[in-house]
Motif scaffolding. Sequence first.
Motif, short mmCIF file in Angstrom:
data_model
loop_
_atom_site.label_atom_id
_atom_site.label_comp_id
_atom_site.label_asym_id
_atom_site.label_seq_id
_atom_site.Cartn_x
_atom_site.Cartn_y
_atom_site.Cartn_z
N ALA A 14 0.81 -1.22 0.00
CA ALA A 14 0.00 0.00 0.00
C ALA A 14 0.84 1.27 0.00
O ALA A 14 0.28 2.37 -0.02
CB ALA A 14 -0.93 0.00 1.21
N SER A 15 2.17 1.14 0.01
CA SER A 15 2.99 2.36 0.09
C SER A 15 3.09 3.09 -1.24
O SER A 15 3.51 4.24 -1.27
CB SER A 15 4.39 2.02 0.62
N SER A 16 2.72 2.42 -2.34
CA SER A 16 2.74 3.13 -3.64
C SER A 16 1.89 2.37 -4.65
O SER A 16 1.36 1.29 -4.35
CB SER A 16 4.18 3.29 -4.16
N GLY A 17 1.74 2.95 -5.81
CA GLY A 17 1.15 2.28 -6.95
C GLY A 17 -0.27 1.77 -6.76
O GLY A 17 -1.14 2.46 -6.21
N ILE A 18 -0.50 0.55 -7.22
CA ILE A 18 -1.84 -0.06 -7.24
C ILE A 18 -2.39 -0.22 -5.82
O ILE A 18 -3.57 0.05 -5.57
CB ILE A 18 -1.77 -1.42 -7.98
N GLY A 19 -1.55 -0.65 -4.90
CA GLY A 19 -2.01 -0.85 -3.52
C GLY A 19 -2.43 0.45 -2.87
O GLY A 19 -3.46 0.50 -2.18
N ALA A 37 3.22 -2.26 4.10
CA ALA A 37 4.36 -2.29 3.18
C ALA A 37 5.59 -2.13 4.08
O ALA A 37 5.44 -2.01 5.31
CB ALA A 37 4.30 -1.18 2.15
N ARG A 38 6.78 -2.12 3.49
CA ARG A 38 7.97 -1.95 4.33
C ARG A 38 8.20 -0.48 4.70
O ARG A 38 8.69 -0.18 5.78
CB ARG A 38 9.21 -2.51 3.60
N ARG A 39 7.86 0.45 3.81
CA ARG A 39 8.18 1.87 4.04
C ARG A 39 7.11 2.54 4.91
O ARG A 39 6.05 2.93 4.42
CB ARG A 39 8.32 2.58 2.70
N GLY A 40 7.44 2.66 6.21
CA GLY A 40 6.48 3.20 7.17
C GLY A 40 6.09 4.64 6.92
O GLY A 40 4.93 5.02 7.13
N GLY A 62 5.96 -3.62 7.56
CA GLY A 62 6.64 -4.90 7.65
C GLY A 62 6.86 -5.52 6.30
O GLY A 62 6.51 -4.94 5.27
N ASP A 63 7.47 -6.72 6.34
CA ASP A 63 7.86 -7.40 5.11
C ASP A 63 6.97 -8.63 4.92
O ASP A 63 6.84 -9.45 5.84
CB ASP A 63 9.33 -7.84 5.25
N VAL A 64 6.36 -8.77 3.74
CA VAL A 64 5.44 -9.90 3.52
C VAL A 64 6.15 -11.25 3.54
O VAL A 64 5.48 -12.29 3.61
CB VAL A 64 4.63 -9.78 2.20
N ASN A 89 -4.07 -8.95 -1.32
CA ASN A 89 -2.67 -9.37 -1.21
C ASN A 89 -1.96 -8.97 -2.49
O ASN A 89 -1.99 -9.69 -3.49
CB ASN A 89 -2.62 -10.88 -0.97
N ASN A 90 -1.33 -7.82 -2.43
CA ASN A 90 -0.89 -7.12 -3.64
C ASN A 90 0.61 -6.87 -3.69
O ASN A 90 1.16 -6.60 -4.76
CB ASN A 90 -1.67 -5.79 -3.69
N ALA A 91 1.30 -6.97 -2.56
CA ALA A 91 2.74 -6.65 -2.53
C ALA A 91 3.48 -7.52 -3.54
O ALA A 91 3.23 -8.72 -3.65
CB ALA A 91 3.30 -6.88 -1.13
N ALA A 156 11.15 -15.76 -13.00
CA ALA A 156 10.76 -15.90 -11.59
C ALA A 156 9.44 -15.16 -11.34
O ALA A 156 8.53 -15.68 -10.68
CB ALA A 156 11.86 -15.35 -10.68
N TYR A 157 9.33 -13.97 -11.90
CA TYR A 157 8.11 -13.18 -11.74
C TYR A 157 6.92 -13.93 -12.33
O TYR A 157 5.86 -14.05 -11.70
CB TYR A 157 8.31 -11.84 -12.43
N ALA A 158 7.08 -14.45 -13.55
CA ALA A 158 6.00 -15.17 -14.22
C ALA A 158 5.60 -16.41 -13.42
O ALA A 158 4.41 -16.69 -13.23
CB ALA A 158 6.43 -15.57 -15.63
N ALA A 160 6.02 -17.01 -10.21
CA ALA A 160 5.38 -16.63 -8.95
C ALA A 160 3.95 -16.17 -9.19
O ALA A 160 3.02 -16.55 -8.46
CB ALA A 160 6.18 -15.52 -8.27
N LYS A 161 3.76 -15.35 -10.21
CA LYS A 161 2.42 -14.78 -10.44
C LYS A 161 1.46 -15.82 -10.99
O LYS A 161 0.26 -15.78 -10.69
CB LYS A 161 2.53 -13.58 -11.39
N ALA A 162 1.94 -16.75 -11.82
CA ALA A 162 1.08 -17.85 -12.28
C ALA A 162 0.76 -18.77 -11.10
O ALA A 162 -0.35 -19.30 -10.99
CB ALA A 162 1.75 -18.62 -13.41
N GLY A 189 0.19 -3.27 -18.23
CA GLY A 189 1.15 -2.24 -17.85
C GLY A 189 0.46 -1.11 -17.11
O GLY A 189 -0.56 -0.59 -17.58
N THR A 190 1.03 -0.74 -15.98
CA THR A 190 0.40 0.27 -15.11
C THR A 190 1.46 1.25 -14.66
O THR A 190 2.58 0.85 -14.31
CB THR A 190 -0.27 -0.42 -13.90
N ASP A 191 1.11 2.52 -14.67
CA ASP A 191 2.08 3.57 -14.38
C ASP A 191 2.37 3.66 -12.88
O ASP A 191 1.74 4.43 -12.16
CB ASP A 191 1.55 4.91 -14.91
N THR A 192 3.30 2.84 -12.44
CA THR A 192 3.71 2.81 -11.03
C THR A 192 5.24 2.75 -10.99
O THR A 192 5.87 2.48 -12.02
CB THR A 192 3.17 1.56 -10.31
N PRO A 193 5.83 2.93 -9.81
CA PRO A 193 7.29 2.84 -9.73
C PRO A 193 7.83 1.49 -10.21
O PRO A 193 8.98 1.42 -10.66
CB PRO A 193 7.56 3.04 -8.24
#
Length: 256
Positions: A14-19, A37-40, A62-64, A89-91, A156-158, A160-162, A189-193
Amino acid sequence: MTVLHGKTAIVTGASSGIGRATAKLFAREGARVVVSARRGAELDALVAEIEAEGGQAVAVAGDVRDESLAKALVDTAVERFGGLDIAFNNAGVVGEMAPVSEVSTAGWRDVLDTNLTGAFLGAKYQVPAMLARGGGSLVFTSTFVGWTVGMPGMAAYAAAKAGLIGLTKVLAAELGPKGVRANAILPGGTDTPASITNAPGAGPEVLAFVENLHALKRIARPEEIARSVLHLASDAASFVTGTAMLVDGGVSVTRT
Ligand code: NAP
């Protein structure tokens, strides 16, 4: 009447982007939101924004990858807001981008730990709280990468996400009889960091290339993805479970 009136939600990443966009939308729609998220500092700023709009939110940094965070998020929802109805669950991270033979084993494991095991740990603690409430809605952020499209350099991303889509389907089958729905959302594609269009050194040509992959010839704003998450989380999707919902601007069908 707001569509999430009286509901309590957890939003990770939730610290940025879609979350971040989804947490704000959930709060505007009446939900009390536990954001993580990690960034308090970013979370505190988000909570302040939500409260300034008249909403209710609490931050838990915290860290997921840490199982104790999954428990703390649910405990916070129960203690502060009386229970749990919705979990987004978006992180996630893209991680190392390289051909498979060049991906480090540590890099592979980290992407799986964050994107897949992190979501599993979330669900593990969220489900009992939802069952105690008599129902709920789980939403996981997957992607078209690894589902409809094989993108070079993103193994790895593919994977994990699949894997998240497999987790979603099993949760839907296990929990449907008990009133808990589980769905995955697959953004384009989404305009996030995290977008490769915003990677260091990515110029306008990268953005133009990525935009052109999509039928709509643009990438999404995070708020557009948030609206579809809201749909899946809310009673508007009361007969939707076990789905992998593309919200991808047509990137999965475009060949031009
Ligand atoms: P983002 O702005 O970078 O958001 C990622 C979020 O995940 C951040 O809030 C980050 O917070 C959090 N996060 C990352 N690793 C974490 C960890 N170990 N523990 C806790 N939180 C962690 O990017 P985004 O695009 O909104 O990404 C959200 C989700 O959408 C991700 O799962 C991503 O894979 C997926 N997605 C994105 C796109 C796209 O084009 N942008 C497309 C399809 C799917 P901290 O750094 O503060 O921890």
